[in-house]
Design a protein around this motif. Structure first.
Motif, PDB file in Angstrom:
ATOM      1  N   HIS A   1     -20.995 -10.742 -35.939  1.00 14.56           N
ATOM      2  CA  HIS A   1     -22.262 -10.016 -35.987  1.00 14.56           C
ATOM      3  C   HIS A   1     -22.537  -9.322 -34.663  1.00 14.56           C
ATOM      4  O   HIS A   1     -22.474  -9.941 -33.601  1.00 14.56           O
ATOM      5  CB  HIS A   1     -23.395 -10.997 -36.320  1.00 14.56           C
TER       6      HIS A   1
ATOM      7  N   PHE B   1     -24.449  -5.182 -43.465  1.00 15.24           N
ATOM      8  CA  PHE B   1     -24.923  -6.540 -43.238  1.00 15.24           C
ATOM      9  C   PHE B   1     -23.763  -7.488 -42.927  1.00 15.24           C
ATOM     10  O   PHE B   1     -23.766  -8.657 -43.312  1.00 15.24           O
ATOM     11  CB  PHE B   1     -25.705  -7.053 -44.458  1.00 15.24           C
ATOM     12  N   ASP B   2     -22.734  -6.954 -42.245  1.00 17.16           N
ATOM     13  CA  ASP B   2     -21.582  -7.751 -41.818  1.00 17.16           C
ATOM     14  C   ASP B   2     -20.792  -8.325 -42.988  1.00 17.16           C
ATOM     15  O   ASP B   2     -20.173  -9.384 -42.878  1.00 17.16           O
ATOM     16  CB  ASP B   2     -22.008  -8.893 -40.883  1.00 17.16           C
TER      17      ASP B   2
ATOM     18  N   TYR C   1     -28.356 -11.259 -45.333  1.00 16.05           N
ATOM     19  CA  TYR C   1     -27.701 -12.056 -44.298  1.00 16.05           C
ATOM     20  C   TYR C   1     -27.561 -13.531 -44.705  1.00 16.05           C
ATOM     21  O   TYR C   1     -26.817 -14.276 -44.084  1.00 16.05           O
ATOM     22  CB  TYR C   1     -28.473 -11.964 -42.980  1.00 16.05           C
TER      23      TYR C   1
ATOM     24  N   THR D   1     -31.434  -2.596 -40.687  1.00 13.29           N
ATOM     25  CA  THR D   1     -30.657  -3.775 -40.301  1.00 13.29           C
ATOM     26  C   THR D   1     -31.311  -4.502 -39.133  1.00 13.29           C
ATOM     27  O   THR D   1     -32.256  -4.013 -38.510  1.00 13.29           O
ATOM     28  CB  THR D   1     -29.221  -3.382 -39.915  1.00 13.29           C
ATOM     29  N   SER D   2     -30.763  -5.673 -38.810  1.00  9.94           N
ATOM     30  CA  SER D   2     -31.355  -6.516 -37.765  1.00  9.94           C
ATOM     31  C   SER D   2     -31.271  -5.884 -36.381  1.00  9.94           C
ATOM     32  O   SER D   2     -32.033  -6.258 -35.486  1.00  9.94           O
ATOM     33  CB  SER D   2     -30.651  -7.884 -37.747  1.00  9.94           C
TER      34      SER D   2
END
Length: 313
Positions: free
Chosen positions: A152, A42-43, A261, A106-107
């Motif tokens: 990101h 998630f960065d 996030y 994840t996104s």
């Protein structure tokens, strides 16, 4: 268990800190890459996992040595279990993600998008009727922007990559061909060990001659998703998550408790950290067929690394 949270070595030049690796560029064009025990998702850094850096370096070594006939890679030597010395590359600004199954949390993953009703993503249209964690009709490439300095990653399509000049048509053709062949080799070898290589990411760079070279790591539990083949069909049929070897274990724990996030990450219990370390060790053994025996020489992991890298000071 011993931890390597960071590996700052002042005697080495041109230091750059990545999410999980410490990097040093030597004057002769070599790069020293030290894998720490930081775990990123998630960065952001979620926690530290004992022996993770050593395990990932050795799994990547296993795969680099078994895919060198498909494409050239950056490896020159392994002076320490946590360290690879490679050719310094100019990293291409596109991360190549190959997916063989409808999975992810994840996104940028395709499963959350598919659940929302999206069928066209990354310039690819998926069929209706797929179940969570189903096998795709064929492996697909879902590239993302290569975010530097902790940024990101964003989804890209082939058309966007070419239109924005991120890669030339020739470079795109080369990395796509390499990636699909690497993934096919990975799936074939994983299957022989009772594993499913679900998806993975590849990073490529160019050397001084402009040749495209495989960089970073390959087919590790950090860059890839593995499932245990036995029980996968039953899991898909029942809507359950297949048993895995990847860091989705911690990802899922975090997602169940916050929006990773936006929210502060809750403290991850020691029991989860220790279990994750065991999962990495089990992954090493399942993937390579070899027992994982950590290198316990030196007073600390960093002391051992410093001693092994002393000839470079």
């Amino acid at each position: 268990m011993r931890l390597l949270p960071e590996a700052v070595i002042p005697e080495l030049p041109n230091y750059y800190r990545g999410k999980v690796r410490e990097n040093y560029d030597l004057p002769d064009g070599r790069r020293v890459i030290i894998a720490t025990d930081r775990l990123s998702a998630f960065d952001r850094i979620l926690t530290r996992i004992p022996y993770k850096g050593e395990i990932l370096t050795q799994i990547a070594r296993y795969w680099f040595e078994r895919t060198a006939d498909i494409c050239p890679n950056h490896v020159l030597s392994y002076p320490d279990p946590n360290v690879v010395v490679g050719t310094r590359l100019d990293i291409l600004p596109v991360e190549i993600v190959v997916r063989g199954y409808l999975a992810g949390t994840t996104s940028t993953s395709i499963l959350p998008r598919y659940r929302k009703g999206q069928r066209t993503m990354y310039g690819i249209t998926l069929p209706d009727g797929l179940r969570d964690n189903d096998r795709l009709p064929h492996p697909i490439i879902t590239p993302t922007s290569k975010a530097f300095d902790g940024g990101h990653d964003e989804p890209l399509s082939e058309a966007e990559i070419l239109a924005e000049g991120l890669l030339t048509a020739e470079q795109w053709a080369t990395v796509s061909d390499y990636a699909l062949k690497l993934f096919a080799r990975g799936q074939e070898m994983a299957a022989k060990n009772g594993l499913i290589l679900v998806d993975t990411k590849y990073e490529f760079g160019t050397n001084a001659a402009g040749e495209i070279i495989l960089a970073d790591e390959i087919h590790t539990p950090d860059s890839s998703r593995y499932w245990i083949a036995e029980g996968w069909e039953e899991a898909v049929a029942s809507g359950m998550r297949p048993q895995s070897f990847d860091k989705d274990f911690i990802r899922a724990w975090v997602v169940d408790r916050c929006d990773p996030y936006k929210d502060e990450i809750p403290e991850i219990p020691l029991s989860i950290v220790e279990r994750t370390s065991d999962v990495y060790a089990q992954a090493f053994e399942a993937i390579t067929g070899q027992a994982f025996v950590p290198d316990l020489s030196g007073a600390t992991v960093l002391d051992r690394i410093r001693a092994n890298l002393a000839p470079l000071f």
